[in-house]
Design a protein around this motif. Structure first.
Motif, PDB file in Angstrom:
ATOM      1  N   LEU A 163     -55.156 -23.414  35.224  1.00 45.41           N
ATOM      2  CA  LEU A 163     -53.987 -24.281  35.162  1.00 45.41           C
ATOM      3  C   LEU A 163     -53.824 -24.787  33.737  1.00 45.41           C
ATOM      4  O   LEU A 163     -54.780 -25.273  33.130  1.00 45.41           O
ATOM      5  CB  LEU A 163     -54.148 -25.476  36.105  1.00 45.41           C
ATOM      6  CG  LEU A 163     -53.141 -26.626  35.924  1.00 45.41           C
ATOM      7  CD1 LEU A 163     -51.754 -26.198  36.385  1.00 45.41           C
ATOM      8  CD2 LEU A 163     -53.597 -27.873  36.681  1.00 45.41           C
ATOM      9  N   PHE A 185     -55.582 -30.047  41.527  1.00 46.03           N
ATOM     10  CA  PHE A 185     -55.825 -28.619  41.282  1.00 46.03           C
ATOM     11  C   PHE A 185     -57.282 -28.261  41.533  1.00 46.03           C
ATOM     12  O   PHE A 185     -57.577 -27.188  42.083  1.00 46.03           O
ATOM     13  CB  PHE A 185     -55.439 -28.269  39.846  1.00 46.03           C
ATOM     14  CG  PHE A 185     -55.722 -26.837  39.477  1.00 46.03           C
ATOM     15  CD1 PHE A 185     -54.887 -25.820  39.915  1.00 46.03           C
ATOM     16  CD2 PHE A 185     -56.817 -26.514  38.707  1.00 46.03           C
ATOM     17  CE1 PHE A 185     -55.153 -24.498  39.585  1.00 46.03           C
ATOM     18  CE2 PHE A 185     -57.098 -25.195  38.374  1.00 46.03           C
ATOM     19  CZ  PHE A 185     -56.254 -24.181  38.811  1.00 46.03           C
ATOM     20  N   VAL A 198     -51.519 -23.562  46.318  1.00 40.76           N
ATOM     21  CA  VAL A 198     -51.995 -24.490  45.291  1.00 40.76           C
ATOM     22  C   VAL A 198     -50.839 -25.324  44.755  1.00 40.76           C
ATOM     23  O   VAL A 198     -50.948 -26.552  44.602  1.00 40.76           O
ATOM     24  CB  VAL A 198     -52.680 -23.721  44.144  1.00 40.76           C
ATOM     25  CG1 VAL A 198     -53.071 -24.686  43.025  1.00 40.76           C
ATOM     26  CG2 VAL A 198     -53.914 -22.978  44.643  1.00 40.76           C
ATOM     27  N   LEU A 202     -50.167 -29.404  44.737  1.00 43.32           N
ATOM     28  CA  LEU A 202     -49.871 -30.161  43.524  1.00 43.32           C
ATOM     29  C   LEU A 202     -48.596 -30.978  43.692  1.00 43.32           C
ATOM     30  O   LEU A 202     -48.521 -32.141  43.269  1.00 43.32           O
ATOM     31  CB  LEU A 202     -49.743 -29.212  42.323  1.00 43.32           C
ATOM     32  CG  LEU A 202     -50.995 -28.433  41.914  1.00 43.32           C
ATOM     33  CD1 LEU A 202     -50.703 -27.569  40.705  1.00 43.32           C
ATOM     34  CD2 LEU A 202     -52.156 -29.371  41.627  1.00 43.32           C
ATOM     35  N   LEU A 220     -49.778 -21.366  36.287  1.00 42.56           N
ATOM     36  CA  LEU A 220     -51.011 -21.127  37.026  1.00 42.56           C
ATOM     37  C   LEU A 220     -51.331 -19.647  36.982  1.00 42.56           C
ATOM     38  O   LEU A 220     -50.424 -18.797  36.972  1.00 42.56           O
ATOM     39  CB  LEU A 220     -50.890 -21.592  38.475  1.00 42.56           C
ATOM     40  CG  LEU A 220     -50.787 -23.111  38.713  1.00 42.56           C
ATOM     41  CD1 LEU A 220     -49.358 -23.580  38.572  1.00 42.56           C
ATOM     42  CD2 LEU A 220     -51.345 -23.483  40.081  1.00 42.56           C
TER      43      LEU A 220
END
Length: 345
Positions: A163, A185, A198, A202, A220
């Protein structure tokens, strides 16, 4: 500023010495003696309280000696001058005390900021699966050494996940938002089966901390063997440096909106799979890198400077690129600039 510190420490003594020499060369006169007050005045720049008092005492002694030489010792005007020197000395000592207190407060703030930055952006692993990792961070808040750019590398059952992001704005609010993103994350990267999951985690985390029109751009990545999946949420595309010498920005078509702005768009995150074979490199960065301008207003030519990343060790290569960026700007950077370099071994 550090280069000037020796000069600033000796400046009060040099000034008083010059005044004394000039007065002696000019003969009996009172005209130059008031300039002795420059010594205690300059002492506030770097001297401590004791140093300021010492400089003041020397100025008074010089005034008495030179007044005796000039034949004006005991005159009303000279007595007023001695009283003025004493007053300037006292003011200089008080100003030095206040300055030292402020310097200590600033040092404490910087220490706390550095600790907070280390907790937020802990050192990434030098090796993660098949890749070598190196990072560089330049904060626009130079005195605090902390900013709103973020990065993280997590080794998960699904592969190595990366990230890199940039929080809109600066200051403590940006740091708080960055902490929320990195914390979410670290958990989601290990638990979620894909990058879309993911990103959803977030977004959910940011919904609790963001207010107004604040947002976070992010890219990402997920590495599996010789393929890497990339998803952009309003973030600049990474720079790919192939083992064959090819250098290009990865085309991330139809990027999703920045994190925290999903209500403004129905575009879903779309992953782009690209080859990442042994010998290949990829540089992730924040907009503080590509938007850095020189004194003529020209942006930093990142793609043209990619040759700095080709031959050396990862940390040294990234340090060379960082130094080149600072030289391009010719001074402090206007925005936080983070870079994360990965190499397939």
């Amino acid at each position: 500023m550090r280069r000037l510190e020796p000069l600033l420490r000796w400046l009060p003594f040099v000034v008083m010495a010059i005044v004394a020499v000039v007065d002696l060369l000019e003969g009996p006169t009172l005209g130059y003696l008031p300039l002795l007050a420059l010594g205690p005045a300059f002492a506030t720049l770097r001297c401590g309280v004791r140093g300021a008092l010492l400089v003041g005492l020397i100025s008074v002694v010089l005034c008495v000696v030179l007044a005796a030489y000039d034949g004006v010792l005991g005159h009303r005007q000279n007595n007023m001058l001695l009283i003025s020197l004493a007053g300037v000395t006292l003011a200089s000592a008080l100003a030095s005390a206040v300055r030292q207190q402020r310097e200590q407060e600033l040092a404490d703030v910087r220490t706390v900021a550095e600790v907070a930055q280390k907790v937020l952006l802990r050192p990434v692993p030098r090796w993660a699966g098949p890749i070598r990792v190196a990072v560089s961070y330049i904060s626009a808040a130079a005195e605090a050494r902390i900013g709103g750019d973020l990065y993280e590398v997590v080794t998960s059952p699904q592969g190595v996940r990366i990230l890199v992001g940039d929080v809109q704005g600066k200051g403590l609010e940006a740091v708080e938002t960055a902490a929320a993103v990195v914390g979410a994350f670290r958990e989601a990267a290990y638990d979620e089966p894909d990058l879309a999951g993911v990103i959803t985690r977030l977004q959910t985390s940011l919904d609790r901390v963001l207010s107004g029109e604040r947002f976070v751009t992010a890219v990402l990545a997920e590495l599996r063997d010789t393929r890497i999946s990339l998803v952009s949420c309003g973030h600049p595309p990474p720079l790919a440096i192939g083992a064959d010498g090819d250098v290009h920005f990865v085309d991330l078509a139809d990027p999703a909106p920045p994190l925290g702005m999903r209500d403004l768009s129905d575009v879903k995150p779309q992953a782009r799979d690209v080859s990442f074979a042994p010998g290949d490199q990829m540089l992730f960065y924040t907009d503080g890198v590509i938007e850095a301008r020189d004194r003529e207003g020209r942006f930093y030519p990142l793609q043209e400077r990619a040759f700095l990343l080709k031959e050396r060790g990862a940390e040294q290569a990234l340090e060379d690129l960082r130094a080149d960026l600072v030289r391009h700007v010719g001074g402090p950077v206007a925005d936080d600039a983070a870079m994360l370099l990965i190499r397939h071994r």
